[in-house]
Design a protein around this motif. Structure first.
Motif, PDB file in Angstrom:
ATOM      1  N   VAL A 104       0.854  -1.185   0.000  1.00 36.30           N
ATOM      2  CA  VAL A 104       0.000   0.000   0.000  1.00 36.30           C
ATOM      3  C   VAL A 104       0.889   1.234   0.000  1.00 36.30           C
ATOM      4  O   VAL A 104       1.841   1.326   0.774  1.00 36.30           O
ATOM      5  CB  VAL A 104      -0.941   0.013   1.225  1.00 36.30           C
ATOM      6  CG1 VAL A 104      -1.716   1.314   1.303  1.00 36.30           C
ATOM      7  CG2 VAL A 104      -1.885  -1.175   1.178  1.00 36.30           C
ATOM      8  N   ARG A 105       0.574   2.152  -0.881  1.00 42.66           N
ATOM      9  CA  ARG A 105       1.340   3.391  -1.000  1.00 42.66           C
ATOM     10  C   ARG A 105       1.050   4.275   0.209  1.00 42.66           C
ATOM     11  O   ARG A 105      -0.102   4.589   0.496  1.00 42.66           O
ATOM     12  CB  ARG A 105       0.917   4.093  -2.289  1.00 42.66           C
ATOM     13  CG  ARG A 105       1.485   5.464  -2.505  1.00 42.66           C
ATOM     14  CD  ARG A 105       0.990   6.031  -3.823  1.00 42.66           C
ATOM     15  NE  ARG A 105      -0.460   6.129  -3.914  1.00 42.66           N
ATOM     16  CZ  ARG A 105      -1.187   7.123  -3.429  1.00 42.66           C
ATOM     17  NH1 ARG A 105      -0.586   8.105  -2.776  1.00 42.66           N
ATOM     18  NH2 ARG A 105      -2.495   7.151  -3.582  1.00 42.66           N
ATOM     19  N   GLY A 106       2.089   4.654   0.939  1.00 46.50           N
ATOM     20  CA  GLY A 106       1.895   5.529   2.087  1.00 46.50           C
ATOM     21  C   GLY A 106       3.202   5.853   2.773  1.00 46.50           C
ATOM     22  O   GLY A 106       4.210   5.165   2.604  1.00 46.50           O
ATOM     23  N   ASN A 107       3.168   6.896   3.544  1.00 47.88           N
ATOM     24  CA  ASN A 107       4.262   7.294   4.415  1.00 47.88           C
ATOM     25  C   ASN A 107       3.861   6.823   5.807  1.00 47.88           C
ATOM     26  O   ASN A 107       2.879   7.310   6.366  1.00 47.88           O
ATOM     27  CB  ASN A 107       4.440   8.816   4.381  1.00 47.88           C
ATOM     28  CG  ASN A 107       5.492   9.293   5.341  1.00 47.88           C
ATOM     29  OD1 ASN A 107       6.536   8.668   5.493  1.00 47.88           O
ATOM     30  ND2 ASN A 107       5.219  10.403   6.004  1.00 47.88           N
ATOM     31  N   TRP A 108       4.578   5.860   6.355  1.00 49.27           N
ATOM     32  CA  TRP A 108       4.178   5.208   7.600  1.00 49.27           C
ATOM     33  C   TRP A 108       4.870   5.864   8.782  1.00 49.27           C
ATOM     34  O   TRP A 108       6.091   5.924   8.835  1.00 49.27           O
ATOM     35  CB  TRP A 108       4.469   3.715   7.521  1.00 49.27           C
ATOM     36  CG  TRP A 108       3.872   3.127   6.281  1.00 49.27           C
ATOM     37  CD1 TRP A 108       4.534   2.704   5.169  1.00 49.27           C
ATOM     38  CD2 TRP A 108       2.483   2.939   6.001  1.00 49.27           C
ATOM     39  NE1 TRP A 108       3.644   2.249   4.233  1.00 49.27           N
ATOM     40  CE2 TRP A 108       2.372   2.380   4.714  1.00 49.27           C
ATOM     41  CE3 TRP A 108       1.307   3.177   6.707  1.00 49.27           C
ATOM     42  CZ2 TRP A 108       1.146   2.070   4.120  1.00 49.27           C
ATOM     43  CZ3 TRP A 108       0.088   2.864   6.130  1.00 49.27           C
ATOM     44  CH2 TRP A 108       0.013   2.313   4.850  1.00 49.27           C
ATOM     45  N   ILE A 109       4.081   6.339   9.752  1.00 49.39           N
ATOM     46  CA  ILE A 109       4.594   7.124  10.873  1.00 49.39           C
ATOM     47  C   ILE A 109       4.283   6.410  12.189  1.00 49.39           C
ATOM     48  O   ILE A 109       3.115   6.133  12.488  1.00 49.39           O
ATOM     49  CB  ILE A 109       3.943   8.530  10.889  1.00 49.39           C
ATOM     50  CG1 ILE A 109       4.238   9.263   9.568  1.00 49.39           C
ATOM     51  CG2 ILE A 109       4.415   9.326  12.097  1.00 49.39           C
ATOM     52  CD1 ILE A 109       3.403  10.513   9.358  1.00 49.39           C
ATOM     53  N   LEU A 110       5.313   6.138  12.964  1.00 51.53           N
ATOM     54  CA  LEU A 110       5.158   5.540  14.283  1.00 51.53           C
ATOM     55  C   LEU A 110       4.934   6.659  15.289  1.00 51.53           C
ATOM     56  O   LEU A 110       5.808   7.497  15.505  1.00 51.53           O
ATOM     57  CB  LEU A 110       6.407   4.726  14.659  1.00 51.53           C
ATOM     58  CG  LEU A 110       6.401   4.065  16.031  1.00 51.53           C
ATOM     59  CD1 LEU A 110       5.295   3.018  16.125  1.00 51.53           C
ATOM     60  CD2 LEU A 110       7.764   3.443  16.309  1.00 51.53           C
ATOM     61  N   ALA A 111       3.732   6.698  15.882  1.00 52.99           N
ATOM     62  CA  ALA A 111       3.421   7.750  16.849  1.00 52.99           C
ATOM     63  C   ALA A 111       2.187   7.382  17.650  1.00 52.99           C
ATOM     64  O   ALA A 111       1.305   6.668  17.169  1.00 52.99           O
ATOM     65  CB  ALA A 111       3.186   9.078  16.128  1.00 52.99           C
ATOM     66  N   ASP A 112       2.139   7.894  18.867  1.00 53.38           N
ATOM     67  CA  ASP A 112       0.968   7.776  19.718  1.00 53.38           C
ATOM     68  C   ASP A 112       0.054   8.958  19.378  1.00 53.38           C
ATOM     69  O   ASP A 112       0.473  10.114  19.476  1.00 53.38           O
ATOM     70  CB  ASP A 112       1.405   7.827  21.183  1.00 53.38           C
ATOM     71  CG  ASP A 112       0.256   7.663  22.149  1.00 53.38           C
ATOM     72  OD1 ASP A 112      -0.918   7.864  21.762  1.00 53.38           O
ATOM     73  OD2 ASP A 112       0.523   7.322  23.309  1.00 53.38           O
ATOM     74  N   LEU A 113      -1.166   8.685  18.986  1.00 54.76           N
ATOM     75  CA  LEU A 113      -2.066   9.755  18.555  1.00 54.76           C
ATOM     76  C   LEU A 113      -2.352  10.766  19.662  1.00 54.76           C
ATOM     77  O   LEU A 113      -2.651  11.926  19.371  1.00 54.76           O
ATOM     78  CB  LEU A 113      -3.385   9.173  18.040  1.00 54.76           C
ATOM     79  CG  LEU A 113      -3.268   8.369  16.756  1.00 54.76           C
ATOM     80  CD1 LEU A 113      -4.624   7.802  16.364  1.00 54.76           C
ATOM     81  CD2 LEU A 113      -2.687   9.196  15.632  1.00 54.76           C
ATOM     82  N   ALA A 114      -2.236  10.355  20.906  1.00 50.37           N
ATOM     83  CA  ALA A 114      -2.492  11.265  22.018  1.00 50.37           C
ATOM     84  C   ALA A 114      -1.478  12.402  22.078  1.00 50.37           C
ATOM     85  O   ALA A 114      -1.782  13.491  22.567  1.00 50.37           O
ATOM     86  CB  ALA A 114      -2.492  10.507  23.339  1.00 50.37           C
TER      87      ALA A 114
END
Length: 94
Positions: free
Chosen positions: A75-85
């Motif tokens: 899947v085309r995307g820029n994958w970001i590791l983060a806590d949404l809070a």
């Protein structure tokens, strides 16, 4: 808490259906950029990529295991590791 992408995807239809239903209600024709908050392994992000092939797409999730699966999913995307809070986007989504 640890997420197991394999177990998560064993219910892919059930997990993707709400995203598809919600996406059907979105009227945006050609956004420049979109974000999938809590993207998991990218199954719902794939819907965004298919609907808006020219948009820049970010997928944000707090699970490294899920993002690894998203990266290998194709899947085309820029994958970001983060806590949404505590996550603050680097740009606006439009």
């Amino acid at each position: 808490m640890s997420w197991d992408p394999k177990k998560y995807l064993s219910y892919a239809d059930e997990r993707t259906r709400p995203a598809a239903d919600l996406l059907a209600r979105v009227s945006a024709d050609a956004p420049v950029s979109v974000v999938d908050l809590g993207c998991g392994p990218g199954n719902s992000t794939a819907l965004l990529a298919a609907r808006w092939p020219r948009a820049l797409i970010d997928g944000v999730d707090s699970s490294d295991a899920m993002l690894k699966q998203a990266r290998i999913s194709g899947v085309r995307g820029n994958w970001i590791l983060a806590d949404l809070a505590s996550w603050t986007p680097e740009a606006t989504y439009e």
